[in-house]
Design an enzyme around this catalytic site. Structure first.
Site, PDB file in Angstrom:
ATOM      1  N   GLU A  86       0.786  -1.227   0.000  1.00 13.76           N
ATOM      2  CA  GLU A  86       0.000   0.000   0.000  1.00 13.76           C
ATOM      3  C   GLU A  86       0.826   1.290   0.000  1.00 13.76           C
ATOM      4  OE1 GLU A  86      -3.344   0.300  -0.188  1.00 13.76           O
ATOM      5  OE2 GLU A  86      -3.523  -1.878  -0.420  1.00 13.76           O
ATOM      6  N   SER A 468     -39.545 -36.804  42.319  1.00 15.76           N
ATOM      7  CA  SER A 468     -38.886 -36.965  43.621  1.00 15.76           C
ATOM      8  C   SER A 468     -37.715 -36.022  43.816  1.00 15.76           C
ATOM      9  CB  SER A 468     -38.420 -38.416  43.783  1.00 15.76           C
ATOM     10  OG  SER A 468     -39.521 -39.293  43.758  1.00 15.76           O
TER      11      SER A 468
END
Length: 802
Positions: A86, A468
């Site tokens: 770049e 239970s």
């Protein structure tokens, strides 16, 4: 000569006009440039991250995938690659490259189109953060001015950092760290030179030339960047040559999650939206949960293994689809159709889809999603497969592979240590939740077999009858009401009017047997239903409802009848786990909590949890006022002063009921858990009519875990399924990994007396008779004495069989 002078004057006038025009343009645009405060307060749209307590990524939410990096975190190899691609003069120029810019501007003026690049990294930062992408002269000139202003306000490292974190790189990835994870499943620092160069080439055309959308063009640009790096002296010829020979290895990795906790992530997402609205998705919040990554993974693994085991007990239901070759179809066409079908089938609960391609005498060959072939062998695997007939019945094993599978069958397989095994996606569902009983922090939570399959969170949303599993709270209420662990109650048939159902109710034990006179401890350890009903009769329905409401259970819709003794009121697994935490921590009501702290994008803590803590040392001797205790002494972290939880159960009752539940594991309905070889754990099974629900809740002083198994549509689990067969194995597999090393049980609270009693009558005895045992009692509820003849002394003070 005159003509030349005239030309010179004309050029000077033109130059002056240009200068004046540029000066005017500067004066026009300069006030419109962002102020320094705006430059300094740049915010990135950063997704919310959800982390475990130990920093592992659980989930990420946001429109843009981004993980900002500091300059010092960026590897030098990538810095060089990006500069080569770049702007190789970035660290030398002042924000613009005049020659490159002049060339680009002249091309724009002459053609009206963008030609060769002239933007420096600084100019790209200006454009990406503050400007549009319009290709106009005004925008370009504004970009130049803004680039100069940025250079004056930021260091080169800061500008580079802004660029690396902002640029779009395809597939919703913004910033190079997110791109590295998206294309390679690794952090930027973990990539090699070829991969760095590949990523550095993406900004030029992120949607078209990323390594997934167009790997050929991506490779061409990568190799050009590598050549530039060599020409600039950044790498050697050998490094360049080796990197250019490297094949493109990119694949779509999506979100790199480190721990499977989708249901936890969704709970956090919902809470964050409540707190921050849509800003939660983009403002870079980091949410630290209470979940432990290792415990969470163990929970998910245990749940999946338990569901697969349960499901396989009931038989194989056959292939998911039949894709036999069609008449007139070529082999290539058949294979293409199979490949398409496989791509449409997700992997569920680690069960991979494959298509049977060949059936032999000793093995079956199948093709997977990525084109690989696997083998399923008759010996040791397929020969044992039984087909599903009903929830209570399976067929005899088949005699040959061809009786079981044919070419084109789409089936599920599971990878094991011994190779591939035939499997199937379970139809039952499950949930698991695990809490720290000291303060209610959620350490693990799994809301179902798979979030992709069903987003319904059964741990927090499924209200099911606990059976239970709810009995310990009934027995706690009985102890509080004066019933003792040695009270003998008759386990015998009972016929009652069930007002709610307008019918006669004839409850029985799971075994269908009756066991006669039974001490309270034995009744809970072995889950005697008829004893429990008589206990509720003794306590009273109203007082029992008020008692469990005091414990924190929601009793608003609770039906006031004797079926409550058998756990007919529905609760979520999380609610039950919170109730069991009371038993584990000595009677304190703590609230389950999930979010430990929230940090903003700058790392500031915007929320820190302040949970209620089970804190016996906070109870003052003058009646229970809280003393000041540092939270870090309780939780091990620097936080505000502790908020002491309310003690809602007598600690003596919690201690005695916990001892009942340890017996349930050592010799009762939970005895499968003895495989853990832990004396410090207690727990209770639960099974409802049908049976439609299977439960197990168990704990020690450090961890409480509840597991549930059932069908979403309330289908029966099978007549041979119970809490101890369907849910308990999940609990065992999880607790084997999650439990810390054994610790002493809670110290016995004051006010408890340990006495020797007759095992049959429950009465006190002298000496050490053969049929005698030791038992705990509240000091105000002691049993009477048994005479030598076995008759009770002081019968007015004794509990009678009823």
């Amino acid at each position: 000569m005159a003509k030349n002078q005239k030309m010179i004057r004309y050029l000077l006038l033109l130059a002056c006009a240009g200068v004046w025009w540029l000066a005017g343009l500067y004066l026009y645009l300069s006030p419109r440039l962002p102020e320094e405060s705006a430059l300094r307060n740049i915010t990135l749209q950063t997704p919310m991250q959800v982390l475990s307590r130990d920093g592992a990524l659980i989930g990420q939410f946001g429109e843009q995938k981004r993980k900002p990096l500091k300059f010092e975190q960026i590897p030098q190899s990538f810095i060089d690659a990006l500069l080569a691609a770049e702007d190789d003069g970035f660290f030398e120029h002042g924000g613009i490259e005049p020659l490159s810019l002049a060339r680009a501007v002249s091309e724009l003026l002459l053609t009206g189109k963008k030609g060769s690049g002239g933007s420096t990294i600084t100019m790209q930062v200006a454009r990406n953060y503050f400007l549009t992408l319009d290709q106009t002269f005004i925008r370009k000139f504004t970009e130049i001015l803004l680039a100069l202003k940025i250079e004056a306000r930021f260091s080169k490292e800061e500008i580079f950092e802004l660029y690396v974190n902002r640029v779009f790189l395809g597939h919703r990835a913004y910033g190079f760290e997110a791109a590295a994870e998206t294309y390679y499943g690794k952090s930027l620092a973990a990539l090699d030179l070829a991969q760095h160069a590949m990523l550095a080439g993406v900004p030029k055309a992120p949607s078209r030339n990323n390594p997934l959308s167009n790997p050929e063009k991506g490779k061409i640009r990568r190799d050009w960047i590598l050549g530039r790096m060599e020409n600039l002296g950044m790498i050697s010829d050998n490094e360049r040559y080796a990197a250019q020979l490297t094949p493109v290895t990119a694949a779509f990795f999506g979100q790199v999650v480190e721990v499977d906790a989708d249901y936890v992530a969704e709970m956090v997402r919902r809470e964050m939206i409540k707190r921050f609205g849509n800003a939660a998705y983009n403002d870079g919040y980091v949410v630290y949960t209470t979940v432990d990554s290792q415990q969470q993974q163990a929970a998910r693994n245990a749940l999946l293994a338990g569901l697969r085991t349960y499901d396989w007990r009931h038989g194989w239901r056959g292939p998911e689809r039949r894709l036999a070759p069609r008449d007139g179809e070529t082999e290539a066409e058949t294979t293409a159709r199979w490949e398409k079908a496989l791509q449409e089938m997700p992997t569920i609960a680690e069960l991979q889809p494959v298509v049977v391609t060949q059936v032999g005498e000793d093995a079956v060959t199948a093709m997977g999603k990525s084109g690989e072939f696997i083998s399923l062998y008759w010996r040791g695997d397929l020969e044992k497969v039984r087909r599903y007939r009903s929830v209570n019945l399976t067929a005899a094993p088949e005699k040959t592979p061809a009786d079981l599978l044919v070419q084109g069958d789409l089936i599920r397989v599971l990878k094991t240590a011994d190779g591939w095994r035939l499997s199937q996606v379970p139809q039952a569902q499950s949930a698991l939740v695990s809490l720290d009983p000291k303060h209610g922090a959620i350490r693990a939570l799994v809301g179902g077999m798979g979030f992709a399959l069903s987003k319904f969170n059964r741990a927090t949303q499924a209200r099911r009858q606990p059976g239970s599993n709810f009995k310990p709270f009934l027995y706690a209420s009985a102890l509080s009401a004066g019933v003792t662990p040695a009270t003998v109650i008759n386990d015998a048939p009972v016929v009652l009017d069930n007002i709610a159902a307008a019918e006669i109710w004839r409850p029985e034990n799971d075994s269908g047997k009756f066991y006669g006179p039974t001490r309270l401890r034995e009744a809970l350890a072995f889950s005697r239903n008829l004893v429990s009903i008589r206990v509720l009769q003794r306590v009273g329905i109203g007082p029992f409802i008020r008692y469990v409401e005091q414990l924190g259970f929601n009793t608003e819709d609770m039906q006031a009848n004797l079926t409550l003794a058998l756990g007919t009121h529905a609760f979520t697994p999380l609610e039950l786990a919170a109730g069991y935490a009371i038993l584990a921590n000595g009677g304190f009501k703590v609230e389950p909590w999930l979010i430990a702290r929230i940090e903003n994008a700058q790392g500031d803590i915007v929320y820190a949890a302040d949970p209620l803590v089970a804190c016996p040392e906070c109870i003052a001797s003058d009646g229970g006022d809280s003393e000041e205790v540092r939270m870090e002494e309780i939780l091990g972290t620097a936080v505000p002063e502790v908020r002491a939880a309310e003690r809602v159960m007598d600690p003596r009752v919690a201690y005695i009921v916990s001892s009942f539940l340890r017996d349930a594991i050592q010799r009762g309905t939970g005895r499968r858990a003895k495989v853990l070889e832990r004396a410090d754990i207690g727990g209770k099974t639960g099974t409802t009519n049908g049976p439609r629900d299977a439960w197990f809740s168990g704990f020690n002083r450090d961890l409480i875990t509840t597991a549930w198994v059932g069908f979403d549509d309330y289908s029966p689990l099978g007549r041979r399924e119970f809490g101890g067969t369907a849910a308990l194995p999940i609990w065992i597999d999880y607790m084997r990994e999650a439990l810390p090393p054994p610790q002493p049980t809670q110290p016995m609270p004051s006010g408890i007396v340990r006495l020797r009693i007759d095992a049959s009558s429950g009465l006190r005895v002298r000496g050490q008779p053969e049929d005698s045992i030791m038992e705990y009692f509240l000091e105000e509820s002691l049993p009477g004495w048994a005479s030598d003849s076995g008759q009770a002394i002081g019968t007015d003070d004794l509990e009678q069989i009823f």
